[in-house]
Design an enzyme around this catalytic site. Sequence first.
Site, mmCIF file in Angstrom:
data_model
loop_
_atom_site.group_PDB
_atom_site.id
_atom_site.type_symbol
_atom_site.label_atom_id
_atom_site.label_comp_id
_atom_site.label_asym_id
_atom_site.label_seq_id
_atom_site.Cartn_x
_atom_site.Cartn_y
_atom_site.Cartn_z
ATOM 1 N N ASP A 35 0.832 -1.195 0.000
ATOM 2 C CA ASP A 35 0.000 0.000 0.000
ATOM 3 C C ASP A 35 0.873 1.254 0.000
ATOM 4 O OD1 ASP A 35 -1.966 -1.835 0.188
ATOM 5 O OD2 ASP A 35 -2.748 -1.181 2.136
ATOM 6 N N GLU A 37 3.882 1.671 -1.228
ATOM 7 C CA GLU A 37 4.450 1.930 -2.552
ATOM 8 C C GLU A 37 3.409 2.535 -3.480
ATOM 9 O OE1 GLU A 37 7.463 -1.105 -4.352
ATOM 10 O OE2 GLU A 37 6.473 -1.996 -2.611
ATOM 11 N N TYR A 38 2.186 1.989 -3.386
ATOM 12 C CA TYR A 38 1.104 2.503 -4.215
ATOM 13 C C TYR A 38 0.888 3.990 -3.915
ATOM 14 C CZ TYR A 38 -3.449 3.007 -6.426
ATOM 15 O OH TYR A 38 -4.485 3.433 -7.209
ATOM 16 N N SER A 84 -36.199 -5.040 -16.356
ATOM 17 C CA SER A 84 -36.218 -5.695 -15.042
ATOM 18 C C SER A 84 -36.267 -7.201 -15.252
ATOM 19 C CB SER A 84 -37.400 -5.208 -14.219
ATOM 20 O OG SER A 84 -38.581 -5.363 -14.959
ATOM 21 N N LEU A 85 -36.269 -7.938 -14.169
ATOM 22 C CA LEU A 85 -36.179 -9.392 -14.231
ATOM 23 C C LEU A 85 -37.456 -10.014 -13.702
ATOM 24 C CD1 LEU A 85 -32.633 -10.179 -12.813
ATOM 25 C CD2 LEU A 85 -33.533 -10.980 -14.982
ATOM 26 N N GLU A 115 -25.728 -17.040 -13.126
ATOM 27 C CA GLU A 115 -24.925 -16.134 -12.296
ATOM 28 C C GLU A 115 -25.681 -15.806 -11.015
ATOM 29 O OE1 GLU A 115 -25.553 -12.021 -14.520
ATOM 30 O OE2 GLU A 115 -25.256 -13.625 -15.955
ATOM 31 N N LYS A 117 -27.580 -13.688 -8.203
ATOM 32 C CA LYS A 117 -28.314 -12.435 -8.226
ATOM 33 C C LYS A 117 -27.883 -11.626 -7.021
ATOM 34 C CE LYS A 117 -32.804 -10.314 -8.757
ATOM 35 N NZ LYS A 117 -32.684 -9.357 -7.643
ATOM 36 N N ASP A 119 -27.598 -8.734 -4.341
ATOM 37 C CA ASP A 119 -28.595 -7.895 -3.710
ATOM 38 C C ASP A 119 -27.993 -6.512 -3.518
ATOM 39 O OD1 ASP A 119 -30.971 -7.238 -2.666
ATOM 40 O OD2 ASP A 119 -30.739 -8.349 -0.795
ATOM 41 N N ARG A 138 -30.255 2.993 -12.290
ATOM 42 C CA ARG A 138 -31.259 2.441 -13.173
ATOM 43 C C ARG A 138 -32.515 3.320 -13.202
ATOM 44 N NH1 ARG A 138 -35.557 -0.952 -12.280
ATOM 45 N NH2 ARG A 138 -36.232 -2.107 -14.114
ATOM 46 N N GLU A 175 -24.127 -4.535 -10.850
ATOM 47 C CA GLU A 175 -24.739 -4.350 -9.549
ATOM 48 C C GLU A 175 -23.667 -3.830 -8.585
ATOM 49 O OE1 GLU A 175 -27.978 -5.284 -9.771
ATOM 50 O OE2 GLU A 175 -28.655 -5.358 -7.695
ATOM 51 N N TYR A 225 -20.069 -5.845 -9.471
ATOM 52 C CA TYR A 225 -19.926 -6.932 -10.429
ATOM 53 C C TYR A 225 -20.761 -6.596 -11.649
ATOM 54 C CZ TYR A 225 -17.423 -10.500 -7.707
ATOM 55 O OH TYR A 225 -16.473 -11.214 -7.039
ATOM 56 N N LYS A 291 -29.920 -16.845 -17.865
ATOM 57 C CA LYS A 291 -30.141 -16.102 -19.112
ATOM 58 C C LYS A 291 -29.864 -17.028 -20.289
ATOM 59 C CE LYS A 291 -28.646 -11.907 -16.812
ATOM 60 N NZ LYS A 291 -27.586 -10.923 -16.588
ATOM 61 N N LYS A 315 -35.450 -17.001 -7.220
ATOM 62 C CA LYS A 315 -35.163 -16.385 -5.922
ATOM 63 C C LYS A 315 -34.985 -17.446 -4.835
ATOM 64 C CE LYS A 315 -35.670 -12.277 -5.331
ATOM 65 N NZ LYS A 315 -36.642 -11.235 -5.593
ATOM 66 N N CYS A 409 -40.218 -13.056 38.491
ATOM 67 C CA CYS A 409 -40.056 -14.146 37.537
ATOM 68 C C CYS A 409 -41.402 -14.808 37.241
ATOM 69 C CB CYS A 409 -39.080 -15.173 38.104
ATOM 70 S SG CYS A 409 -38.943 -16.660 37.092
ATOM 71 N N CYS A 412 -41.288 -18.452 38.926
ATOM 72 C CA CYS A 412 -41.154 -18.756 40.359
ATOM 73 C C CYS A 412 -41.444 -17.566 41.254
ATOM 74 C CB CYS A 412 -39.763 -19.306 40.648
ATOM 75 S SG CYS A 412 -38.471 -18.063 40.561
ATOM 76 N N CYS A 427 -33.634 -13.632 36.892
ATOM 77 C CA CYS A 427 -34.440 -14.135 37.992
ATOM 78 C C CYS A 427 -33.482 -14.500 39.115
ATOM 79 C CB CYS A 427 -35.221 -15.362 37.523
ATOM 80 S SG CYS A 427 -35.749 -16.428 38.880
ATOM 81 N N CYS A 433 -36.055 -21.856 41.141
ATOM 82 C CA CYS A 433 -36.876 -21.538 39.967
ATOM 83 C C CYS A 433 -36.959 -22.758 39.054
ATOM 84 C CB CYS A 433 -36.266 -20.355 39.222
ATOM 85 S SG CYS A 433 -37.117 -19.978 37.679
HETATM 86 O O1 D41 Z 1 -27.013 -9.663 -9.992
HETATM 87 C C1 D41 Z 1 -28.025 -9.067 -10.310
HETATM 88 N N1 D41 Z 1 -28.711 -8.386 -9.411
HETATM 89 C C2 D41 Z 1 -28.498 -9.061 -11.721
HETATM 90 C C3 D41 Z 1 -29.473 -8.137 -12.098
HETATM 91 C C4 D41 Z 1 -27.994 -9.954 -12.690
HETATM 92 N N2 D41 Z 1 -27.032 -10.843 -12.362
HETATM 93 N N3 D41 Z 1 -28.466 -9.936 -13.948
HETATM 94 C C5 D41 Z 1 -29.418 -9.053 -14.325
HETATM 95 N N4 D41 Z 1 -29.859 -9.085 -15.598
HETATM 96 C C6 D41 Z 1 -30.807 -8.243 -15.991
HETATM 97 C C7 D41 Z 1 -31.297 -8.319 -17.408
HETATM 98 C C8 D41 Z 1 -31.445 -9.724 -17.853
HETATM 99 C C9 D41 Z 1 -32.604 -7.625 -17.549
HETATM 100 C C10 D41 Z 1 -30.282 -7.636 -18.275
HETATM 101 C C11 D41 Z 1 -29.956 -8.109 -13.395
HETATM 102 C C12 D41 Z 1 -30.946 -7.223 -13.892
HETATM 103 N N5 D41 Z 1 -31.351 -7.319 -15.189
HETATM 104 C C13 D41 Z 1 -31.567 -6.192 -13.096
HETATM 105 N N6 D41 Z 1 -31.113 -5.659 -11.975
HETATM 106 C C14 D41 Z 1 -31.977 -4.743 -11.554
HETATM 107 C C15 D41 Z 1 -33.019 -4.692 -12.398
HETATM 108 C C16 D41 Z 1 -32.762 -5.588 -13.392
#
Ligand code: D41
Length: 665
Positions: A35, A37-38, A84-85, A115, A117, A119, A138, A175, A225, A291, A315, A409, A412, A427, A433
């Site tokens: 660190d 050196e950086y 959205s998904l 992959e 998902k 949060d 987004r 994300e 990621y 996907k 999920k 208590c 008791c 107690c 008790c």
């Molecule tokens: O890791 C995730 N939260 C994630 C979100 C993911 N691995 N892939 C995603 N792929 C999509 C599409 C297929 C619609 C391109 C996503 C999301 N959408 C996403 N995250 C928030 C809204 C949609």
Amino acid sequence: MIVPATARQRARVLHEELHEHNYRYYVLDDPVITDAEYDRLLRELQQLEATHPELVTPDSPTRRVGAAPLKAFGQVHHELRMLSLDNAFDDEELADFDRRVRERLGVETIEYAAEPKLDGVAVSLLYEDGVLVRGATRGDGETGEDITQNVRTIDGVPLRLTGDGIPRVLEVRGEVYIPHRGFEQLNRQAIAQEQKPFVNPRNAAAGSLRQLDPKITAARPLEMYCYGVGLVEGQLPERHSEILTRLGEWRLRVYPGIGRVQGLAGCIDYYQSLEQQRATLAFDIDGVVFKVDRLDQQQQLGFVSRAPRWAIARKFPAEEAQTRVAGIDVQVGRTGAITPVARLEPVFVGGVTVTNATLHNADEVHRKDVRKGDTVIVRRAGDVIPEVVRVIREKRKKGARRFKMPATCPECDSAVERVEGEAVARCTGGLFCPAQRREAIKHFASRRAMDIDGLGDKLVDQLVETGLIHDVSDLFQLDVEEFSGLERMAEKSAANLVNALDQSKETTLERFVYALGIREVGEATARILAQEFGDLEPLMQAQVDTLQEIHDIGPVVAQHIAGFFSESHNREVIRKLRTAGVHWKPVATTSVLSLKGKTFVLTGALSMPRNELKDRLQAAGARVTGSVSKKTDYVVVGDSPGSKADKARELGIKILDEAECLKNI
Ligand code: D41
């Protein structure tokens, strides 16, 4: 002013080096310089840029922080909608998705990219000629906020892409999240500064990106990621999984365990394996995203309203759920500790039905202000006891009364006391008790104490209630006939139980000391006492000062131990136990063991039960603790180790695999 060629050249070299080290550190997790050196290189570049401001470029490694606070965020129109998904909450819904996809495409099996998902917060990064020019949230998918100066502060986000074939325009989507370790540290800081802690890592990440002052964002442990691309001007591969590989080659962060799987069965396998790894991951995930891998097939499928037909999020069962508090009871523990417990309307969380949630202690109830009748969010993570996360205040009914700790208590009627400075109310009834007696007996019988097979909690409740036993020594006086008189106790199980009781009489000193249930004497302390004193008599005679001299035993614990043995009631129970035949071999206190004094931490999946390795290490004189610190001597690493292995590497602690560890015992 004209910049000398040497300065220009030096700046270029520093750019290259700093980008490289940054990438190695934050993306590959494999730094090659210190660190310090950086910092030296960064300072050199800062000085050059200060002398020659013409050298400053938007992708300079000095440009991560330093932008002035904004008054408000600008708006960003997403050229290509951020979709959205759709969700699948069980395997059946996943199978429906797969069937729809196959039918639309008219093919037998689909190849999917799989992959985690994450949060976190979905973000778009725009690169032009490889240089990061814009970052956006987004938003509603159509319009988001311009958070360019904030995403620049995220160390893992490259300010410039490196490599071949980078499209002239490349919008990367991903994300942004905060890993567990960073989250815990952030909340420790918040509490130390008397600020409100964050509810969860996702809220913390969202809040951190929404800061108008990028210096605040820079101080937050954000990571990112990438999971896909938006607008592209240029060539990309024909498969989603290959696109992600390219992003990784250009130094964007991509989750290393992304899979390419065949059909529904492949999806289910991937889901199950990730669900198992979930607890060891360094960050929160709430499911798996599948996907359709081939882009031509994606195109053919298109999208409905706001979600693509070619992707789905499977999920995990929710770890948080909403329910109502039917009432707040208190439970009396083995040491008299009184714990408020929320009785809940049954709710399915994280794969099980939950009916109770601990509220820890009175302070906690008041801090969260949980009241009877409230609508609450309960959380269950892994094997831990479910807890109330928070109350939904908007749903509180008028007249809901604050919780009050009972003054006596509930079991008791003895007075309830709370010692100054302690969070726990107790107690004062001691073994008078019935609750404390019951819990003490359950502890005595438990697997890591006397290990009395077949003596479960319900049975102990019955034995105490019916007055068949009063203390643990009475257990050994009962015969088959007496046991078979109990509810749900056949003669066969009664005989087995008498047999198990008989077998438990041959024990070890440390198990016995642990089984006594002395306050704050856990397994580790019991072991130390056994090793120090060698047998029970000298331990029973020991004065507080003697006990306190022992390494790892503080004044409070010493007081508890001496206090326990000074009570005639306890001495009498011990005498009866020994008369009944409970025995152990004295421990050789002088023997020098190979691992004596060494501290171990175990992490990841081992081939033997973790407790077994723990026992063997401890039998060899080692200490086994739960978290890695400078005091740790060895970290034993199994499969899919978590952050503990990282921390060990960070601190330069010796890492052993299971086989190496066993060789040393
Ligand atoms: O890791 C995730 N939260 C994630 C979100 C993911 N691995 N892939 C995603 N792929 C999509 C599409 C297929 C619609 C391109 C996503 C999301 N959408 C996403 N995250 C928030 C809204 C949609």
